[in-house]
Design an enzyme around this catalytic site. Structure first.
Site: not given
Length: 332
Positions: A66, A70, A98, A197
């Site tokens: 992740r 990001h 975040n 996911h």
């Protein structure tokens, strides 16, 4: 004349950069062999630290993946997400996507420290995060791929970019797709990368509206399986429990596989951004069905899309820097 000879000598070297792996940007190339001479043990070191981190806490694999996502969606894959606030830098860690959820920074510190001991001032934070994201997939049973390397680290962060560019769980399908397209990614990349996911967790606050008030009419999301919704409500109340964690893939939460897509077909995608892949677009629905039926196809596309995402606007050549500490820009 000397310059011309150097140019000629460089040509055969470029011939050995496989075209499928190289990514030309700002006059620089990314290619898997980038550290073969300057830091031959780089990938081995990253893998070693990641193995220990995931053994301590399997959730860390999803957290690192992740972080990479990001990072890449804000000014390209340049390690900007790793910077703490200091001087004129306002950290991306404070952004809505975040804050209270981005994690794994200590693992990145550990990797960087080991790399600096082995080959000082050589391997960028952007590259080590990209390698670590690949290892996160492998260590949880997912696909492997060769990681193009040669990114350099940014000397700035973008709080506004982090707030605006990263898809949110409650965004509409079209908004999510637009955010992917702005990064040069397409609907196939969107569906395949959403498959990450299959591991990790989400907080109650990121899907609460689906349980109680999806459309502002006080009703739950019609596309959410009622028995699954009841189960979720037991630990995600109308108020409170914001930080309570839930598996994104309740079937095999620590194994990287295609259960995520099977869950979506059963109306048991946890986030709104998961379920809309089935309900809001024929093209994405077809892809969800294909990946649910064929794990190998999903793995193959996930690897391709991860390489493509990792190639977003890298700093190469003399742009940026190689940070000594991933949390801070170098002092000159």
């Amino acid at each position: 004349m000397a310059r011309f000879l150097i140019f000629l000598l460089a040509l055969p070297l470029l011939a050995f950069v496989p075209s499928g792996w190289s990514h030309k940007s700002y006059g620089g190339y990314l290619y898997p062999q980038f550290y073969d001479h300057s830091c031959p043990k780089a990938q081995e070191i990253v893998r070693s630290v990641m193995e220990k981190a995931v053994a301590r806490e399997v959730r860390m694999a999803a957290s690192i993946m992740r972080l990479h996502f990001h990072d890449c969606f804000v000014k390209g894959c340049d390690g900007s997400v790793l910077l703490d606030s200091s001087g004129s830098i306002i950290s991306e860690k404070r952004s809505n996507p975040n804050r209270n959820s981005a994690r794994g920074f200590e693992v990145i510190d550990e990797i960087k420290s080991a790399l600096e001991k082995e080959c000082p001032h050589t391997v960028s934070c952007a590259d080590l995060l990209t390698i670590a994201a690949r290892d996160s997939s492998v260590l949880t049973g997912g696909p492997s791929w060769e990681v193009p390397l040669g990114r350099r680290d940014s000397r700035s962060a973008s709080l506004s970019g982090s707030n605006n560019n990263i898809p949110a769980p409650n965004n509409t399908f079209q908004t999510i797709l637009t955010k992917f397209k702005l990064q040069g990614l397409n609907i196939v990349d969107l569906v395949a990368l959403s498959g990450s996911h299959t591991i990790g967790n989400a907080r109650c606050t990121s899907f609460r509206q689906r349980l109680y008030n999806q459309s502002g009419n006080g009703q739950p999301d019609y596309s959410l399986d009622p028995s699954y919704a009841a189960q979720l409500r037991s630990r995600c109340p109308r108020s409170g429990g914001d930080q309570n964690l839930f598996f994104l893939d309740y079937v095999s939460p620590t194994k990287f596989d295609n259960s995520y897509f099977k869950n979506i077909l059963a109306s048991k995608g946890l986030l709104n951004s998961d379920q809309v892949l089935l309900t809001k677009s024929q093209a994405s629905m077809d892809l969800v069905k294909q990946y649910a039926e064929n794990n190998e196809l999903f793995f193959e596309q996930f690897a391709k899309s991860m390489v493509k995402m990792g190639n977003i606007s890298p700093l190469t050549g003399s742009k940026g820097e190689i940070r000594k500490n991933c949390r801070r820009i170098n002092a000159y």
